[in-house]
Design a protein around this motif. Structure first.
Motif, PDB file in Angstrom:
ATOM      1  N   SER A  98       0.799  -1.224   0.000  1.00  0.00           N
ATOM      2  CA  SER A  98       0.000   0.000   0.000  1.00  0.00           C
ATOM      3  C   SER A  98       0.831   1.274   0.000  1.00  0.00           C
ATOM      4  O   SER A  98       0.316   2.342  -0.352  1.00  0.00           O
ATOM      5  N   ASP A 102       2.789   1.380  -4.314  1.00  0.00           N
ATOM      6  CA  ASP A 102       1.853   2.399  -4.788  1.00  0.00           C
ATOM      7  C   ASP A 102       2.546   3.744  -4.989  1.00  0.00           C
ATOM      8  O   ASP A 102       2.374   4.401  -6.022  1.00  0.00           O
ATOM      9  N   ARG A 223      -0.722  17.533  -5.471  1.00  0.00           N
ATOM     10  CA  ARG A 223      -1.129  16.126  -5.505  1.00  0.00           C
ATOM     11  C   ARG A 223      -0.049  15.232  -4.898  1.00  0.00           C
ATOM     12  O   ARG A 223      -0.349  14.253  -4.208  1.00  0.00           O
ATOM     13  N   ARG A 226      -0.310  15.668  -1.164  1.00  0.00           N
ATOM     14  CA  ARG A 226      -1.493  14.979  -0.642  1.00  0.00           C
ATOM     15  C   ARG A 226      -1.273  13.463  -0.618  1.00  0.00           C
ATOM     16  O   ARG A 226      -1.613  12.784   0.357  1.00  0.00           O
ATOM     17  N   LYS A 227      -0.693  12.928  -1.676  1.00  0.00           N
ATOM     18  CA  LYS A 227      -0.402  11.487  -1.731  1.00  0.00           C
ATOM     19  C   LYS A 227       0.616  11.093  -0.671  1.00  0.00           C
ATOM     20  O   LYS A 227       0.485  10.031  -0.037  1.00  0.00           O
ATOM     21  N   GLY A 229       1.070  12.616   2.148  1.00  0.00           N
ATOM     22  CA  GLY A 229       0.373  12.660   3.436  1.00  0.00           C
ATOM     23  C   GLY A 229      -0.434  11.392   3.683  1.00  0.00           C
ATOM     24  O   GLY A 229      -0.470  10.863   4.803  1.00  0.00           O
ATOM     25  N   GLN A 230      -1.086  10.886   2.623  1.00  0.00           N
ATOM     26  CA  GLN A 230      -1.819   9.626   2.749  1.00  0.00           C
ATOM     27  C   GLN A 230      -0.868   8.475   3.079  1.00  0.00           C
ATOM     28  O   GLN A 230      -1.218   7.580   3.845  1.00  0.00           O
ATOM     29  N   GLY A 231       0.326   8.529   2.481  1.00  0.00           N
ATOM     30  CA  GLY A 231       1.328   7.504   2.799  1.00  0.00           C
ATOM     31  C   GLY A 231       1.749   7.560   4.255  1.00  0.00           C
ATOM     32  O   GLY A 231       1.985   6.521   4.893  1.00  0.00           O
ATOM     33  N   TYR A 232       1.863   8.773   4.780  1.00  0.00           N
ATOM     34  CA  TYR A 232       2.197   8.915   6.208  1.00  0.00           C
ATOM     35  C   TYR A 232       1.102   8.293   7.086  1.00  0.00           C
ATOM     36  O   TYR A 232       1.392   7.627   8.074  1.00  0.00           O
ATOM     37  N   ILE A 233      -0.157   8.532   6.691  1.00  0.00           N
ATOM     38  CA  ILE A 233      -1.274   7.982   7.475  1.00  0.00           C
ATOM     39  C   ILE A 233      -1.291   6.455   7.395  1.00  0.00           C
ATOM     40  O   ILE A 233      -1.514   5.761   8.392  1.00  0.00           O
ATOM     41  N   LEU A 234      -1.036   5.934   6.177  1.00  0.00           N
ATOM     42  CA  LEU A 234      -1.024   4.477   6.015  1.00  0.00           C
ATOM     43  C   LEU A 234       0.065   3.831   6.857  1.00  0.00           C
ATOM     44  O   LEU A 234      -0.085   2.689   7.300  1.00  0.00           O
ATOM     45  N   ASP A 237      -1.859   3.522  10.010  1.00  0.00           N
ATOM     46  CA  ASP A 237      -3.076   2.708   9.915  1.00  0.00           C
ATOM     47  C   ASP A 237      -2.769   1.241   9.648  1.00  0.00           C
ATOM     48  O   ASP A 237      -3.498   0.356  10.111  1.00  0.00           O
TER      49      ASP A 237
END
Length: 531
Positions: A98, A102, A223, A226-227, A229-234, A237
């Motif tokens: 993920s 990705d 973008r 933002r991507k 940042g999503q990687g940091y959250i994953l 998570d």
């Protein structure tokens, strides 16, 4: 605010910033990869650790302590650690899929998109520079031709004022000045046109083309952020998703610790090692002063009788608790063991033989059915081809039946009480048991179960007896058919009341809620006694 308006003159800064942003993504991907390697190595080490301390042993080498709660809890901890290691592997796998894979794919797309925008900017810059060069060229030509026109005009005026110049020279000079003035005017018009063209293109470059490209680069960078940042959250998570399972593993370890029962372990040690012998009696006084000549019978009266005598040891030696004992010769009927241990070993051996017998009976039944099919449908096979297998199976059944009778006799002699595991005979012809002779011939006879006599004593346990108060409760870990007299069937997970504890023979007396009572194997249940 957008880059096209606010950073219209910072092309190099924008290019450098977007490049550093992509490098940050690459750095984060590398960081996560190293994290997954750490998780995988950690999981591998945990698995190896669990495997090291959880060595699988054969049934013959199974330690006596396997029934101890402390030992079993330790095995539970090792199993939980193995599951915990699996969750760490899952974390590494999910992070790789993920985040790393990705983001790497997304990074390649951003690089290609950024390269396209920079090429568009470079192309627009080249077009503007080309137009500017044309403007400079027309400007210089206009400047040169204007000077030539002025020089020609001055020359024509000078010639016209010269008294020595002929009329033809004056005309020629005027024509030359006129021609130069015309050329200069054309250059002026061309320069004006080029200037207008350049100003138009420059305006489009700074107010349309470059702002559009800068805004595209801004969108690309946003973008990317933002991507990322999503990687940091994953990153968080991914581990949160397996935390419930990890918590269960840790709870299992805690439960394993609470399941340790020191009293139960002490009872297991007694059950596994109790010999059944009586303690040695007092050594009698041998009075040698009563006479020199004594009969052999008199001289033997004072010989102490104790465990050493029962074990067949030298009667002249005393029985010392901590003395080294020679290993007795192993016998088939386990007479080399103390009474309690002998009973248990005979019961265990009898269960093993009955399981093997059941397997052979099932195989015999299958062969008979296959033979019957072949006889009815010859095209499917030759019935004679099964004769050797049927004969061998019959011999095995007869041999095992003999072993069952032999061990049942020994168990009865040892004072064993309990259920002999039964095999399920295959029946034909209205339920009559079909037996096979060693040569493969079949005979129909009804053979009574020789083990039934052993359990007749169970019937007396419940006659004219008032209901005893339960001393605890138990939960069935396995199904038990309770086919013999005096026993009671139970299903896995069923709760029963304990009426009488195991007295060392491997059986516990229980009662159902409907009042049915009987004996069940102690090893088939978990028992909790009232305090």
């Amino acid at each position: 605010m957008d880059w096209g308006t606010e950073l219209w003159d910072q092309c190099d800064i924008i290019e450098k910033h977007t490049q550093s942003g992509l490098e940050l993504v690459e750095k984060y991907v590398k960081f996560v990869k190293e994290r997954t390697e750490i998780e995988q190595n950690y999981a591998k080490q945990l698995r190896n650790l669990s495997k090291k301390y959880n060595v699988k042993r054969s049934s013959k080498e199974e330690p006596e302590c396997s029934r101890l709660s402390s030992y079993q809890s330790f095995l539970d901890i090792l199993n939980e650690m193995n599951d915990y290691a699996g969750q760490r592997e899952l974390i590494a796998e999910n992070m790789m899929m993920s985040i790393c894979i990705d983001l790497t794919k997304y990074l390649q797309e951003l690089k290609q998109e950024r390269k396209t925008y920079l090429m568009e900017a470079k192309k627009a810059q080249q077009i503007l520079e080309s137009t500017y060069k044309q403007l400079e060229s027309s400007k210089k030509r206009f400047e040169r031709e204007w000077r030539e026109a002025e020089r020609a005009a001055q020359n024509a005026e000078k010639t016209d004022q010269d008294i020595n110049a002929t009329k033809a020279d004056v005309e020629k000079a005027k024509q030359q000045a006129h021609m130069r003035a015309h050329v200069a005017e054309e250059c002026k018009n061309d320069y004006a046109a080029q200037l207008q063209k350049f100003n138009k293109e420059q305006n489009q470059f700074y107010f349309q083309d470059m702002p559009l490209i800068f805004n595209k680069l801004q969108d690309l960078d946003e973008r990317r952020v933002r991507k990322l940042g999503q990687g940091y959250i994953l990153f968080s998570d991914t581990e949160k998703h397996v935390m419930p399972i990890i918590s269960k593993c840790l709870e299992g370890i805690t439960k394993a610790g609470t399941n340790v029962n020191e009293k139960n372990d002490s009872m297991v040690v007694v059950e596994q090692n109790k010999s059944g012998f009586e303690r040695p009696g007092d050594v009698e006084f041998e009075d040698y002063s009563q006479g020199i000549n004594r009969t052999s019978s008199e001289s033997s009266l004072g010989a102490p009788k104790g465990p050493m005598d029962l074990l067949g040891r030298n009667r002249s030696k005393n029985f010392w608790l901590f003395s080294k004992r020679s290993k007795p010769t192993v016998t088939e009927d386990f007479t080399h063991l103390p009474p309690e241990q002998r009973r248990k070993r005979l019961q265990q051996k009898l269960e093993e033989i009955c399981k093997e017998l059941q397997k052979e009976v099932d195989q015999s039944e299958a062969l008979e059915k296959m033979k019957d099919v072949y006889e009815k449908n010859p095209q499917m096979g030759d019935p004679a081809s099964l004769a050797s297998q049927i004969s061998q199976t019959s011999q095995n059944i007869e041999r095992l039946r003999g072993d069952v009778k032999k061990y049942e006799t020994w168990l009865s002699e040892a004072g064993g009480r309990g259920e002999t595991p039964h095999y399920r005979p295959h029946t034909f012809n209205n339920g009559a048991q079909e037996t096979q002779s060693p040569d493969g011939a079949h005979s129909d006879e009804s053979t009574p179960d020789p083990s039934q006599a052993i359990y007749a004593e169970f019937d007396d346990d419940f006659e004219d007896e008032e209901l005893a108060a339960p001393i605890g409760k138990c939960t069935a870990m396995y199904n038990f058919p309770g086919a013999s007299e005096g026993t009671i069937s139970m299903q896995e997970g069923e709760e029963l009341a304990v009426i009488e504890e195991d007295k060392g023979d491997g059986w516990t007396r229980v009662r159902r809620s409907n009042g049915d009572e009987g004996y069940i194997p102690t090893s088939y249940v978990t028992i909790s006694l009232n305090k």
